[in-house]
Structures are given as C-alpha cells and as structure tokens.
Design a protein around this motif. Structure first.
Motif, PDB file in Angstrom:
ATOM      1  N   PRO A 120      29.270  51.567 -17.631  1.00 50.49           N
ATOM      2  CA  PRO A 120      28.989  50.523 -16.630  1.00 50.49           C
ATOM      3  C   PRO A 120      28.439  51.072 -15.320  1.00 50.49           C
ATOM      4  O   PRO A 120      27.655  50.397 -14.645  1.00 50.49           O
ATOM      5  CB  PRO A 120      30.362  49.868 -16.422  1.00 50.49           C
ATOM      6  N   SER A 127      37.898  49.842 -19.005  1.00 55.27           N
ATOM      7  CA  SER A 127      37.054  50.473 -20.018  1.00 55.27           C
ATOM      8  C   SER A 127      37.883  51.210 -21.063  1.00 55.27           C
ATOM      9  O   SER A 127      39.094  51.398 -20.915  1.00 55.27           O
ATOM     10  CB  SER A 127      36.078  51.455 -19.358  1.00 55.27           C
ATOM     11  N   LYS A 182      24.954  49.980 -13.656  1.00 51.31           N
ATOM     12  CA  LYS A 182      24.959  49.514 -12.269  1.00 51.31           C
ATOM     13  C   LYS A 182      23.882  50.223 -11.452  1.00 51.31           C
ATOM     14  O   LYS A 182      23.329  49.656 -10.502  1.00 51.31           O
ATOM     15  CB  LYS A 182      26.339  49.756 -11.655  1.00 51.31           C
ATOM     16  N   ASP A 240      32.992  53.026 -23.900  1.00 46.89           N
ATOM     17  CA  ASP A 240      32.248  52.912 -22.643  1.00 46.89           C
ATOM     18  C   ASP A 240      31.901  54.271 -22.027  1.00 46.89           C
ATOM     19  O   ASP A 240      31.536  54.347 -20.850  1.00 46.89           O
ATOM     20  CB  ASP A 240      33.063  52.095 -21.639  1.00 46.89           C
TER      21      ASP A 240
END
Length: 318
Positions: A248, A227, A252, A231
């Motif tokens: 992320p 990343s 998730k 991000d």
C-alpha cells in the motif's frame, strides 16, 4: 552455541529488537531493554551526527538508573547498528562514539571491516554482522565478527532470498558461535522455532514498528496492523539492495507494486529523488499478519513471552 553472559543472563526471552532505520530512537530502545529484550538503533538515525553522543548518554544513564532501582530485574543490553558501506561518511565518528560509551553490542551491516571489529573489541564489546548468504557469513567471521545475524526470506527491510531452514543449517555446519535469525518472526511460537532450528536468538523488527514508542508515522503503524503477508513486495528499486516493503505504501507513492523496475545495485542509496525508502516507501516483513494492534513495546514483549512459554509447554506435552 554460547552467548556472552551479559546477554544470556539479562534476557527475558531470546529476542533482539532489530535496528529500524528512521524509526528506532531512545524511547523505543529503552522500552525494549527494560522489557527484557535487546533494544537497538542505527547510528544514522541520530541526525546531525552530534546527536549520537546525546542519545548514547541518555540510554546508558537511563539503563544504569533502571538497574540500580531494579537489581533483581536488570535491563537487557542495547546495540547500535553501523552501516559499513562506502556511502556512510560518518562511520569513523560513530565508531568513536561507540568506543566512548562502550556500547556492548554493535550490529554491522552492508560490509565487513576488520577495523570495525577491532575498535569494538578494544573495550570488550561484541560485533554481530548481518548476512544473507554463506559467502557473506564466512567473510564476516574471517574478518573478526563475533556472531552472525542470518537475514532470511521474509524479513523486513533489506532481506535475503533464502529459507531460514537452509540458511541456519548451512551456517551451523561450520559455525558454533552466536547466531541470530531474522525473517517473519512475530510470535512467541516463532521465537521458539528459531531456537529449534539452531539459532540462539530471534531478531525481530516489524512488530516493533507498530508500537507506541516507535518513531514511525501513524499511517505506517496502521498499515502494518491492517496488512498481512500478501501485502509485502520484494524489490531492489528503492535502495539498490533487495528488501521487503508494504504494497500500500508503494501504491500511495503512485507506483505499480506488481511492475517495479530493477535498480542498479552498484548505485546503492537510501533515498530517491521523489519517494524515499524508508520515509515514503515503508519497509516491513512477511510476519505482520500476527500484528493486530498498536501497543507499547513492553506489551508486545509481554505477548511474545506468554506465547513463547505456552508454545514450549505445548511442545513438551507432546
């Protein structure tokens, strides 16, 4: 801008490894200190509370043995982070452990109490208090803290919204004591810039998550390497206090990182019913674009030291 001799004389480079919730534990702290930077961990990482006694015994004994075997290269001191918030029911116990082992540096967070400072001063330790604005900075010093940790925009975990330039310059208008700066510092060049701005030490967290010694999930470490700044998401949803998190990891957990609701700051907590910060929602700073691999903490410090020296030489040659 004088640092205590026990810090200044034992640091290879002007760096403090920030205490990482869940992640920092004795192997990481020892690796940081032996490499020549201050290692630290949150007292709350030792669970159950009796484990804090064991951890402090291990760290103090191992660093003492290291110094006896390496008199020319003694280890840097270590620090323990104390959460000074009403939700922390362990504070009294954990402070007693710091007094028992004479922890040289205590980092206080989320509240400033004169009693905490007095307890640490009773045996000659120092207290550094982390702040995100000038009001908090004045309050901490007025209540007896020895130094400040300016947590600026871009820092991993709980972070403020202010530019490091603005925060440091306003603190230095009235405070000449120990000042640390946190926020996107992941290279030796950034460490040197920290000093140029007027801070004494760089306060680095996220790069140490992606080290072999860190107690973080392998997927967490890999996500950091993969990343960069784009991000990172700034939100108060997960604990009630604004912080920076890996996009992320939010995805998730089944949430839309671009449309997160606001949380009630008065209901601050360190975990929700489903996805918990920092167990499932992973904190990280904006400087992670500089992290290209998972390596040992000593190797990370080696890189920072090499980049720091090169940046200083380049600046002098200009």
């Amino acid at each position: 801008m004088a640092l205590p001799a026990f810090m200044k004389d034992k640091l290879r480079i002007p760096v403090v490894g920030a205490p990482l919730f869940i992640i920092s534990h004795p192997p990481l702290v020892l690796a940081q200190c032996k490499a020549g930077v201050v290692g630290s961990f949150p007292a709350l990482n030792a669970r159950p509370e009796a484990q804090l006694d064991e951890w402090l015994a291990e760290i103090t004994e191992e660093l003492r043995n290291h110094d006896e075997k390496n008199p020319d290269q003694p280890a840097a001191p270590f620090a323990v982070n104390q959460i000074v918030h009403k939700s922390n029911t362990r504070l009294e116990h954990d402070l007693k452990m710091c007094e028992k082992y004479k922890v040289p540096i205590v980092i206080s967070s989320l509240g400033a109490l004169p009693e905490v400072n007095q307890a640490i001063h009773s045996y000659g330790g120092i207290v550094l208090h982390d702040i995100i604005n000038i009001r908090h900075a004045h309050s901490a010093i007025n209540k007896g803290a020895d130094g400040l940790i300016a947590v600026a925009a871009g820092a991993g975990g709980h972070a403020g919204p202010l530019s490091p330039f603005a925060l440091v310059q306003e603190i230095r208008e009235w405070f000449d004591g120990p000042l640390l700066l946190s926020g996107s510092i992941a290279t030796g060049r950034a460490v040197l810039a920290t000093e140029a701005m007027g801070a004494d030490l760089a306060y680095i967290g996220s790069p140490f998550i992606a080290t072999n010694e860190a107690r973080a999930a392998d997927d967490y470490k890999s996500m950091i390497v993969e990343s960069d700044a784009k991000d990172i998401v700034y939100s108060n949803l997960f604990t009630g206090v604004h912080g920076n998190y890996l996009k992320p990891s939010i995805e998730k957990a089944g949430m839309d990182p671009d449309n997160l609701p606001e949380s009630d700051p008065s209901k601050m907590n360190f975990g929700g019913d489903k996805s918990k910060a920092w167990k499932d929602i992973w904190g990280c700073g904006q400087g992670i674009g500089a992290i290209k691999e998972i390596a040992g903490a000593g190797a990370l410090v080696d890189r920072l030291a090499m980049e720091y020296a090169a940046a200083k030489l380049e600046l002098c040659e200009r």
